[in-house]
Design a protein around this motif. Structure first.
Motif, mmCIF file in Angstrom:
data_model
loop_
_atom_site.group_PDB
_atom_site.id
_atom_site.type_symbol
_atom_site.label_atom_id
_atom_site.label_comp_id
_atom_site.label_asym_id
_atom_site.label_seq_id
_atom_site.Cartn_x
_atom_site.Cartn_y
_atom_site.Cartn_z
ATOM 1 N N THR A 126 0.669 -1.113 0.032
ATOM 2 C CA THR A 126 0.059 0.072 -0.075
ATOM 3 C C THR A 126 1.007 1.425 0.084
ATOM 4 O O THR A 126 1.893 1.184 0.737
ATOM 5 C CB THR A 126 -0.835 -0.067 1.172
ATOM 6 O OG1 THR A 126 -1.651 -1.124 1.290
ATOM 7 C CG2 THR A 126 -1.747 1.254 1.220
ATOM 8 N N VAL A 127 0.525 2.074 -0.970
ATOM 9 C CA VAL A 127 1.184 3.495 -0.886
ATOM 10 C C VAL A 127 0.366 4.607 -0.558
ATOM 11 O O VAL A 127 -0.730 4.778 -1.206
ATOM 12 C CB VAL A 127 2.083 3.702 -2.265
ATOM 13 C CG1 VAL A 127 2.583 5.024 -2.394
ATOM 14 C CG2 VAL A 127 2.640 2.477 -2.860
ATOM 15 N N ILE A 128 0.652 5.390 0.754
ATOM 16 C CA ILE A 128 -0.432 6.355 1.104
ATOM 17 C C ILE A 128 -0.172 7.497 0.086
ATOM 18 O O ILE A 128 0.790 7.677 -0.813
ATOM 19 C CB ILE A 128 0.173 6.872 2.449
ATOM 20 C CG1 ILE A 128 1.240 7.449 2.411
ATOM 21 C CG2 ILE A 128 -0.170 5.660 3.377
ATOM 22 C CD1 ILE A 128 1.343 8.360 3.905
ATOM 23 N N GLY A 139 3.403 -6.492 1.013
ATOM 24 C CA GLY A 139 2.676 -6.199 2.141
ATOM 25 C C GLY A 139 3.285 -4.940 2.847
ATOM 26 O O GLY A 139 2.895 -4.659 4.019
ATOM 27 N N ALA A 140 4.202 -4.201 2.319
ATOM 28 C CA ALA A 140 4.771 -3.085 2.693
ATOM 29 C C ALA A 140 3.699 -1.928 2.871
ATOM 30 O O ALA A 140 2.669 -1.903 1.738
ATOM 31 C CB ALA A 140 6.169 -2.563 2.031
ATOM 32 N N VAL A 141 3.756 -0.900 3.544
ATOM 33 C CA VAL A 141 3.011 0.454 3.639
ATOM 34 C C VAL A 141 4.001 1.555 3.511
ATOM 35 O O VAL A 141 4.600 1.583 4.544
ATOM 36 C CB VAL A 141 2.259 0.213 5.153
ATOM 37 C CG1 VAL A 141 1.446 1.664 5.103
ATOM 38 C CG2 VAL A 141 1.238 -0.902 4.993
ATOM 39 N N VAL A 142 3.920 1.998 2.486
ATOM 40 C CA VAL A 142 4.894 3.307 2.153
ATOM 41 C C VAL A 142 4.417 4.375 2.537
ATOM 42 O O VAL A 142 3.167 4.766 2.032
ATOM 43 C CB VAL A 142 5.255 3.180 0.628
ATOM 44 C CG1 VAL A 142 6.181 4.149 0.213
ATOM 45 C CG2 VAL A 142 5.610 1.863 0.091
ATOM 46 N N ILE A 143 4.860 5.099 3.704
ATOM 47 C CA ILE A 143 4.329 6.514 4.055
ATOM 48 C C ILE A 143 5.254 7.584 3.652
ATOM 49 O O ILE A 143 5.038 8.690 3.964
ATOM 50 C CB ILE A 143 4.175 6.452 5.692
ATOM 51 C CG1 ILE A 143 5.375 6.194 6.400
ATOM 52 C CG2 ILE A 143 2.958 5.230 5.950
ATOM 53 C CD1 ILE A 143 5.205 6.025 7.978
#
Length: 232
Positions: A183-185, A199-203
């Motif tokens: 997911t990329v915010i 599964g990474a969450v890119v903030i």
């Protein structure tokens, strides 16, 4: 499509898992009457699994690095590069374009593309949603069930694996890869050649050539040097 028009011949470069998935995509498009497409066969620079190809009734027509094999293609034939690596897609696009062949764009009938969405070329797989004012470059690879929100810019040869979520106002540089379920915010930039782990969450922004993993995503290892000889 216009039933009076002749079918478009398509050759798929790459006959591994991605290539066989793209063949299914091509056949879904034809069966739903979106386009009249004629699959000519697979090309690959590695030995194919002939048993799998026989089960799919899919011919193998040679290596994309073999000038003689390419010369046997109809000059009006179009191609799709079904290889996961962005560098390889760029190389074959450049090679086949020099031969005067055109890259085809395959969009699954179940994919939803909103107003102002532009796809230079590539594949958009089943269940993907691209909302509005989104620009995708050449040899885009948007796998199954991806979501790309508004006002997003995606460069050439970018790979989005299954289930990726890209929020609004994101920029993704050429040849970047975003693996499954990441997911990329909003308002994040992913640099050219960067890799986002599954599964990474890119903030926050991802540097050019960097690899990030985890939640929140953090860089691991050294930044990879980018090749400088890849051109559209």
């Amino acid at each position: 499509y216009d039933a009076g028009m002749s079918s478009t011949e398509i050759v798929i470069i790459g006959c591994g898992g991605s290539g066989r998935e793209v063949l299914g995509l091509l056949r879904d498009i034809s069966e739903h009457g979106r386009e009249d497409l004629s699959f000519i066969g697979f090309m690959s620079n590695v030995a194919p699994d002939y048993k799998l190809l026989d089960e799919l009734n899919a011919p193998f027509v040679g290596s994309p690095d073999d000038d003689e094999a390419i010369s046997q293609l109809n000059p009006d034939c179009e191609y799709v590069v079904a290889i996961g690596g962005g560098d390889a897609r760029a190389r074959y696009r450049r090679q086949f374009n020099k031969r005067g062949l055109r890259e085809h764009t395959l969009i699954h009938p179940s994919a939803i593309l909103g107003e102002g969405v532009e796809v230079a070329s590539g594949v958009i797989c089943a269940g993907s949603i691209i909302t509005t004012n989104v620009k995708l470059g050449y040899s885009a690879q948007v796998n199954v069930a991806c979501t790309i929100s508004h006002d997003v810019s995606i460069g050439d040869d970018v790979t989005l694996s299954p289930g990726v979520t890209i929020s609004g106002h994101v920029e993704i540089g050429s040849r970047a890869t975003v693996y499954a379920g990441a997911t990329v915010i909003p308002h994040v930039r992913i640099g050219e050649g960067a890799v986002v782990g599954a599964g990474a969450v890119v903030i926050r922004d991802v540097p050019v050539g960097a690899t990030v993993v985890g939640n929140p995503a953090r860089q691991v290892g050294e930044t990879q040097a980018l090749r400088t000889n890849i051109h559209r």
